[in-house]
Scaffold this active site. Structure first.
Site, PDB file in Angstrom:
ATOM      1  N   CYS A 117      43.920   6.851  13.507  1.00  0.00           N
ATOM      2  CA  CYS A 117      43.344   8.206  13.473  1.00  0.00           C
ATOM      3  C   CYS A 117      43.930   9.079  12.363  1.00  0.00           C
ATOM      4  O   CYS A 117      43.360  10.108  12.023  1.00  0.00           O
ATOM      5  CB  CYS A 117      43.528   8.898  14.812  1.00  0.00           C
ATOM      6  SG  CYS A 117      42.971   7.910  16.186  1.00  0.00           S
ATOM      7  N   HIS A 258      43.331  16.537  14.441  1.00  0.00           N
ATOM      8  CA  HIS A 258      42.613  15.349  14.911  1.00  0.00           C
ATOM      9  C   HIS A 258      42.016  15.653  16.280  1.00  0.00           C
ATOM     10  O   HIS A 258      42.670  16.248  17.146  1.00  0.00           O
ATOM     11  CB  HIS A 258      43.577  14.169  14.986  1.00  0.00           C
ATOM     12  CG  HIS A 258      42.993  12.970  15.657  1.00  0.00           C
ATOM     13  ND1 HIS A 258      41.739  12.492  15.343  1.00  0.00           N
ATOM     14  CD2 HIS A 258      43.474  12.160  16.636  1.00  0.00           C
ATOM     15  CE1 HIS A 258      41.479  11.441  16.102  1.00  0.00           C
ATOM     16  NE2 HIS A 258      42.511  11.229  16.893  1.00  0.00           N
ATOM     17  N   ASN A 288      36.472  11.264  20.338  1.00  0.00           N
ATOM     18  CA  ASN A 288      37.493  10.905  19.352  1.00  0.00           C
ATOM     19  C   ASN A 288      36.887   9.876  18.388  1.00  0.00           C
ATOM     20  O   ASN A 288      36.606   8.747  18.780  1.00  0.00           O
ATOM     21  CB  ASN A 288      38.700  10.323  20.102  1.00  0.00           C
ATOM     22  CG  ASN A 288      39.839   9.931  19.184  1.00  0.00           C
ATOM     23  OD1 ASN A 288      39.677   9.860  17.974  1.00  0.00           O
ATOM     24  ND2 ASN A 288      40.982   9.654  19.771  1.00  0.00           N
TER      25      ASN A 288
HETATM   26  O1  UT7 Z   1      43.406   9.240  18.675  1.00  0.00           O
HETATM   27  C1  UT7 Z   1      44.599   8.887  19.338  1.00  0.00           C
HETATM   28  C2  UT7 Z   1      44.428   8.552  20.589  1.00  0.00           C
HETATM   29  N1  UT7 Z   1      44.343   8.838  21.873  1.00  0.00           N
HETATM   30  C3  UT7 Z   1      44.687   9.976  22.483  1.00  0.00           C
HETATM   31  O2  UT7 Z   1      45.069  10.951  21.941  1.00  0.00           O
HETATM   32  C4  UT7 Z   1      44.623   9.939  23.950  1.00  0.00           C
HETATM   33  C5  UT7 Z   1      45.820  10.578  24.578  1.00  0.00           C
HETATM   34  N2  UT7 Z   1      45.741  10.587  26.028  1.00  0.00           N
HETATM   35  C6  UT7 Z   1      44.831  11.299  26.704  1.00  0.00           C
HETATM   36  O3  UT7 Z   1      44.017  11.977  26.111  1.00  0.00           O
HETATM   37  C7  UT7 Z   1      44.913  11.312  28.217  1.00  0.00           C
HETATM   38  O4  UT7 Z   1      46.085  10.663  28.629  1.00  0.00           O
HETATM   39  C8  UT7 Z   1      43.684  10.615  28.880  1.00  0.00           C
HETATM   40  C9  UT7 Z   1      42.459  11.489  28.694  1.00  0.00           C
HETATM   41  C10 UT7 Z   1      43.453   9.260  28.273  1.00  0.00           C
HETATM   42  C11 UT7 Z   1      43.929  10.466  30.360  1.00  0.00           C
HETATM   43  O5  UT7 Z   1      44.221  11.714  30.955  1.00  0.00           O
HETATM   44  P1  UT7 Z   1      45.430  11.857  31.992  1.00  0.00           P
HETATM   45  O6  UT7 Z   1      45.414  13.241  32.480  1.00  0.00           O
HETATM   46  O7  UT7 Z   1      46.659  11.353  31.288  1.00  0.00           O
HETATM   47  O8  UT7 Z   1      44.950  10.905  33.136  1.00  0.00           O
HETATM   48  P2  UT7 Z   1      45.681   9.647  33.767  1.00  0.00           P
HETATM   49  O9  UT7 Z   1      45.679   8.509  32.794  1.00  0.00           O
HETATM   50  O10 UT7 Z   1      46.991  10.063  34.352  1.00  0.00           O
HETATM   51  O11 UT7 Z   1      44.708   9.306  34.944  1.00  0.00           O
HETATM   52  C12 UT7 Z   1      44.578  10.185  36.052  1.00  0.00           C
HETATM   53  C13 UT7 Z   1      43.635   9.577  37.043  1.00  0.00           C
HETATM   54  C14 UT7 Z   1      43.990   8.136  37.404  1.00  0.00           C
HETATM   55  O12 UT7 Z   1      43.703   7.956  38.758  1.00  0.00           O
HETATM   56  P3  UT7 Z   1      44.908   7.936  39.832  1.00  0.00           P
HETATM   57  O13 UT7 Z   1      45.802   6.819  39.399  1.00  0.00           O
HETATM   58  O14 UT7 Z   1      45.546   9.286  39.712  1.00  0.00           O
HETATM   59  O15 UT7 Z   1      44.202   7.711  41.110  1.00  0.00           O
HETATM   60  C15 UT7 Z   1      43.013   7.333  36.591  1.00  0.00           C
HETATM   61  O16 UT7 Z   1      42.724   6.097  37.163  1.00  0.00           O
HETATM   62  O17 UT7 Z   1      42.318   9.544  36.496  1.00  0.00           O
HETATM   63  C16 UT7 Z   1      41.791   8.224  36.596  1.00  0.00           C
HETATM   64  N3  UT7 Z   1      40.903   7.986  35.475  1.00  0.00           N
HETATM   65  C17 UT7 Z   1      39.602   8.300  35.499  1.00  0.00           C
HETATM   66  N4  UT7 Z   1      38.835   8.833  36.479  1.00  0.00           N
HETATM   67  C18 UT7 Z   1      37.548   9.044  36.177  1.00  0.00           C
HETATM   68  C19 UT7 Z   1      41.207   7.481  34.255  1.00  0.00           C
HETATM   69  N5  UT7 Z   1      40.108   7.452  33.485  1.00  0.00           N
HETATM   70  C20 UT7 Z   1      39.086   7.953  34.245  1.00  0.00           C
HETATM   71  C21 UT7 Z   1      37.730   8.186  34.003  1.00  0.00           C
HETATM   72  N6  UT7 Z   1      37.006   8.735  34.986  1.00  0.00           N
HETATM   73  N7  UT7 Z   1      37.146   7.912  32.810  1.00  0.00           N
END
Ligand code: UT7
Length: 333
Positions: A117, A258, A288
């Site tokens: 990125c 970004h 993204n």
């Molecule tokens: O370009 C460079 C790259 N990438 C980034 O910058 C991404 C950086 N990270 C992020 O943006 C965030 O960490 C995410 C958007 C990927 C995830 O957000 P989060 O607040 O960190 O969520 P999490 O991974 O802690 O997941 C929370 C919950 C989980 O469920 P449990 O374990 O709490 O029951 C996940 O399984 O949300 C669940 N979950 C979803 N639910 C519905 C994860 N993805 C999804 C989804 N829809 N698409």
């Protein structure tokens, strides 16, 4: 060899987004997710996916044509093409070479930059140095991605986040000192590559039936870990570059970060202590787009009238690697 002058300026910008718009509700028909979850956690409402047969090089060339038209130069003046991408049409030859052919640019050095990125920002900084060497006259810097080709549509934690697109800029030299790309900074830390990677398909895990069955050719991400690092390095790169260029946050007319997650951008806005109105955001429409995101945002900001001559603009990005980088522009029309 031409004698270098003191500034590298952006002569034109362009962007291209594929036609197909995919809403969060459509993603919810593919994986178990919801519009509400995606919007609350990321700010994304929709993304674009390229058509079958529409490859990264096609997106890149389309954005480049617009940038060349905007720069109002004769395309044959371009002697350097840098394409930042982590989704090249093929491992080799480079996508930059394919763009060279599609644009029919006869006299070019052309190669790809793999900085995920951060690629477009790395590209601007590298091209500026190459132009200042005097060995090159006009550079085309393109960030382009067809991420839909490496997304695992069985993994809801990643596939809802990304989209396809391309952003481009034409760079040249100016005799006016202190304008254009007035500073650049970059960094990398490869000690933890697995937090964001495409594990299969390279020399470590060549494509085999097994690696395909194990879905190792798809993008993998530890979102939480990347989030933490992103907040830290985006702020660090911005602060370091402000210091290097002798500017304060209050001098910035526009920050173009970004576009990965609205919460990461909000955190940068707070840490830098800049007004929210001076931060450009379009991730709600495209998700993204990795190396393309800053280039698309720069072009859209210009067309939205958000950039005036004399403005200081901070471009800042982070991505897989981990990589990070920033460029400071003093815009000159
Ligand atoms: O370009 C460079 C790259 N990438 C980034 O910058 C991404 C950086 N990270 C992020 O943006 C965030 O960490 C995410 C958007 C990927 C995830 O957000 P989060 O607040 O960190 O969520 P999490 O991974 O802690 O997941 C929370 C919950 C989980 O469920 P449990 O374990 O709490 O029951 C996940 O399984 O949300 C669940 N979950 C979803 N639910 C519905 C994860 N993805 C999804 C989804 N829809 N698409």
């Amino acid at each position: 060899m031409n004698k270098p002058t003191s500034s590298t300026v952006i002569l034109g910008t362009g962007s291209y987004l594929p036609e197909r718009i995919v809403s969060n509700n459509e993603m919810a028909q593919i994986v178990e997710t919801s519009d509400e979850w995606i919007q609350t956690r990321t700010g994304i409402r929709k993304r674009r996916f390229a058509a079958e047969g529409e490859n990264t090089s096609h997106l890149a060339a389309a954005a480049a044509r617009r940038a060349i038209e905007d720069a109002a130069i004769d395309p044959s003046e371009i002697d350097l093409i840098l394409v930042a991408t982590m989704t090249p049409d093929m491992p080799f030859p480079s996508t930059a070479c394919l763009v060279q052919s599609q644009l029919n640019l006869p006299q070019c050095t052309a190669f790809d930059i793999q900085a995920a990125c951060t690629g477009f920002v790395y590209g601007l900084n590298i091209a500026a140095s190459m132009l200042q060497s005097g060995n090159f006259n006009k550079a085309l810097v393109i960030g382009a991605e067809k991420l839909s080709g490496i997304l695992d549509f069985e993994d809801r934690t990643t596939c809802v986040l990304f989209g396809d697109g391309a952003g481009a800029a034409v760079l040249g030299r100016s005799n006016t000192p202190g304008v254009g790309i007035i500073g650049g900074i970059g960094g990398a830390d490869g000690s933890n590559p697995e937090v964001l990677c495409q594990p299969g398909g390279g020399s470590a895990i060549p494509p085999t039936h097994d690696s395909l069955d194990q879905r190792r050719h798809f993008l993998k991400m530890n979102g939480k870990e990347v989030f933490k690092q992103a907040v830290r390095v985006m702020n660090q790169a911005s602060t370091d570059l402000l210091k290097k260029t002798g500017l304060a946050p209050a001098d910035l007319s526009l920050v173009i970060p970004h576009q990965a997650n609205l919460r990461i951008i909000d955190s940068l806005t707070k840490r830098l202590n800049v007004p929210t109105e001076s931060v450009f955001i379009n991730l709600q429409d495209y998700g993204n787009t990795s190396a393309a995101s800053v280039g698309i945002a720069l072009d859209e900001a210009r067309h939205a009238g958000r950039i005036q001559s004399g403005d200081h603009i901070l471009l800042v990005a982070f991505g897989a690697g981990l990589t990070w980088g920033a460029s400071m522009l003093k815009w000159q029309e």
